[in-house]
Design an enzyme around this catalytic site. Sequence first.
Site, PDB file in Angstrom:
ATOM      1  N   HIS A 143       0.511  -1.222   0.174  1.00 30.03           N
ATOM      2  CA  HIS A 143       0.403   0.145  -0.059  1.00 30.03           C
ATOM      3  C   HIS A 143       0.708   1.359  -0.135  1.00 30.03           C
ATOM      4  CE1 HIS A 143      -3.788  -2.056   0.107  1.00 30.03           C
ATOM      5  NE2 HIS A 143      -3.562  -2.642   1.404  1.00 30.03           N
ATOM      6  N   HIS A 185      -6.154  -7.127  -0.626  1.00 29.81           N
ATOM      7  CA  HIS A 185      -6.168  -5.334  -0.688  1.00 29.81           C
ATOM      8  C   HIS A 185      -5.775  -5.601  -1.743  1.00 29.81           C
ATOM      9  CE1 HIS A 185      -6.382  -6.144   3.187  1.00 29.81           C
ATOM     10  NE2 HIS A 185      -7.734  -5.223   3.170  1.00 29.81           N
ATOM     11  N   ASP A 317      -4.427 -12.623   3.518  1.00 26.64           N
ATOM     12  CA  ASP A 317      -5.660 -12.612   3.800  1.00 26.64           C
ATOM     13  C   ASP A 317      -6.514 -12.602   3.130  1.00 26.64           C
ATOM     14  OD1 ASP A 317      -4.327  -9.939   2.441  1.00 26.64           O
ATOM     15  OD2 ASP A 317      -4.128  -8.895   3.900  1.00 26.64           O
TER      16      ASP A 317
HETATM   17  N1  Q9C Z   1     -11.025   2.579   7.575  1.00 27.58           N
HETATM   18  C1  Q9C Z   1      -2.031  -4.516   4.648  1.00 27.58           C
HETATM   19  O1  Q9C Z   1      -3.295  -5.944   4.879  1.00 27.58           O
HETATM   20  N2  Q9C Z   1      -8.090  -1.513   6.740  1.00 27.58           N
HETATM   21  N3  Q9C Z   1      -3.514  -3.704   4.774  1.00 27.58           N
HETATM   22  C2  Q9C Z   1      -7.794   0.200   8.007  1.00 27.58           C
HETATM   23  C3  Q9C Z   1     -10.316   1.960   7.928  1.00 27.58           C
HETATM   24  C4  Q9C Z   1      -6.651  -1.383   6.877  1.00 27.58           C
HETATM   25  C5  Q9C Z   1      -4.492  -3.457   4.952  1.00 27.58           C
HETATM   26  C6  Q9C Z   1      -9.531   0.256   7.911  1.00 27.58           C
HETATM   27  C7  Q9C Z   1      -6.059  -2.399   5.710  1.00 27.58           C
HETATM   28  C8  Q9C Z   1      -5.037  -2.246   5.226  1.00 27.58           C
HETATM   29  C9  Q9C Z   1      -1.139  -5.075   4.109  1.00 27.58           C
HETATM   30 ZN    ZN Z   2      -3.592  -6.435   2.580  1.00 24.94          ZN
END
Ligand code: Q9C
Ligand code: ZN
Length: 740
Positions: A143, A185, A317
């Site tokens: 990300h 993601h 995930d």
């Molecule tokens: N509105 C990876 O799996 N979610 N990152 C936060 C806040 C973040 C996932 C939600 C998810 C990040 C590397």
């Molecule tokens: Zn992820």
Amino acid sequence: MAAPEDPRRRRVGLLYDERMCRHATPDGEIHPENPDRIRAIWQKLESEGIPQRCIVLSAKEAEDKYIASVHTQRHVKLIKNISSKKFNSRRLRIASNFNSIYFNKGSSEAASLAAGSLIEVSEKVAKGDLDSAIAIVRPPGHHAEPDEAMGFCLFNNVAIAANFLLNERPELGIRKMLIVDWDVHHGNGTQNMFYKDPRVLFFSVHRSACVTTTRNLVESVPPDTGWFAPAAYRTSFRYFRRKYSIIMFDFGSFYPARDDGSYCMIGEGPGAGYNINVPWEQGQCGDADYMAVWDHVLLPVAESYNPDIIMISAGFDAAVDDPLGGCCITPYGYSLMLKKLMGFAQGKIVMALEGGYNLKSIANSVLACAKVLLEEKPLVGSIEAQPLESTWRVIQEVCHELKTFWPALSVELPQKLLVSCRRPCSIELNLSSSSESTVENDEGASTTLCATNFVDIIEPLSKLNIDEDNHWKAVAPDHIPTKQSSVVLSEECPNAQALMPDKNVDGCTPWRSVLSETEVWYGSYGSNMWNPEFLCYIKGGKVRCLSYGQVEGMNEPCPGSRDKSSPKDVIWKTVPHRLFFARSLTCRWGKGGVAFLHPESNKNDKAYMCMYRITLEQFNDVLLQENSLHQENGRSQGAGTPLLVLSDIGVAAENKSLPLEALKAGCYSNILYLGEEDNLPILTMTCSCSEIDQFRSGELPVSGPSNGYMNTLVRGLVEGKQITREEAIAYINDAATREL
Ligand code: Q9C
Ligand code: ZN
């Protein structure tokens, strides 16, 4: 560290370093991305004797200049220094400026080590010192944007290593690389960094953030079931849900909730065709879905592209039982996905850990992958389910988008597949289990079955036969949707349940169940025109987490509605009302005015409206949240009587507006009735008529939108495909400057 005696034995690098465990939440707060993730993986591999069969490596910090090849100097400096003493007092505040990021004293080192580890193993695989490698690293990377940490990622480990091979080690002969991002993601950072670069073919399969208009897919409610007749309406509602729950229930946002994960993002300039996104329309995707995408998209493209090396952004995930992902890939599924890639690039594969938050699932999945790379035993297992119906649709869209670049994608999918059924899914089972629950993984048990040939195992997949009887059988429309959304919710806003009115009332209070039978169009003309923004009021969430243009003070979490099911439809309309901006400070938007609709219509005015079809129960919950009354007043308000009932709609219809006494402290206390669409009333909320006079006299301030608010408005209008960016800006500016 045992040197392999058998010369034919695969040389698999395995990198793990305890120092990457020092990156943790500063206050010991529980977080899915925590040090136990890589510890659990390492322990599992050790318990299975894997390290002894691999070449074990330890991490090295990446040099700044290599990190700076994909990140800005400013970002490198910030992450490198964030753990130093001089940041002690500022660390928390800086982290809060990023989306889903924390820092502590171990973060700088861990981030450099994770990036350095990827450089290290990639170089060795490229050279041929290793056949393949697994880097068990954290923090994850995909990300991370050039100038921004986000989504638990600090440096983009894979992108840094990819760039290193291409630009710093040309002598190793890596001219084309394939990056496969199978984290659940979207790998937005990596995509961005190589968007114009044909030397990197970026492929990401992920859950979609994109809210598409489902209107063309959704039949309107049959006529003569007027909104005022809940009993008659019920039948059609049930019918509707049964028929369309599949396409609706995942409708909404999934991290990172931007539109760049769309299959329309195919790369640019010389990179056109070298970016492939496969955005799932729903959760529940599992082995069969991934295999379908591998067979019909990834492998044909990989075959033509013929990469010199493959890097995998291997998040786990999407694994069964992951608390964030909602998908259900088994360890066997991951092993197949990996195995199928080993036929390319002479098996040169580098795996980098990204996400994955169920300790048992990730440990078992990495173990399955390690066994594949070691190639000691044939793969064992089977895939029971069939791909979802939506999977074929997505594959078709992706192929359509890319077939001019990749002729191999031109083959038509059999028509039969496109009208196929969906399979049952053990979604309830998955959702009820947390990371603590026991997960029986089939790794050990299934080793008794032995297939001699890899083809034997994958064969049943190509035969995925469609059982006509199964059609719609497994839809279970009455419970899947809400359960599915609550997973996303709990991640977005852990306190949501606590904030919800009626929390301790088990089951629905009568008014809720009555109002849930009626649907209305909620017409939004402000920030809610941007779908993710509106969905906060349904699903719950921290508004600022979802939005880009972060605005100061915009940190009030929404509890969401009690019924978290997504809007049943979204359409646009213009209304003959004046849009304007007023008040100069709100807790949600900070400085700058917010949008209002003049309660009286005027045929010379025109306001754009994004209309969401939701239940009257949901409308009540949205109304409370929009007026910020869920906190101060929520318990009594929500649990007691609803603000707006069926008969109120009748009154509003007659008078065109209905001021709500109970809301007079809020900004939007006045309900407007704007007509009907598909036999459902169109409602919105705005200020009262008396406030219009106060705005005119200056008693209440009139003020244009802040930049962040402006951005959200423009985004909503543009993504709603109503007008161009320029037109949207002009429209907002006009509304903000014209005298009331
Ligand atoms: N509105 C990876 O799996 N979610 N990152 C936060 C806040 C973040 C996932 C939600 C998810 C990040 C590397
Ligand atoms: Zn992820």
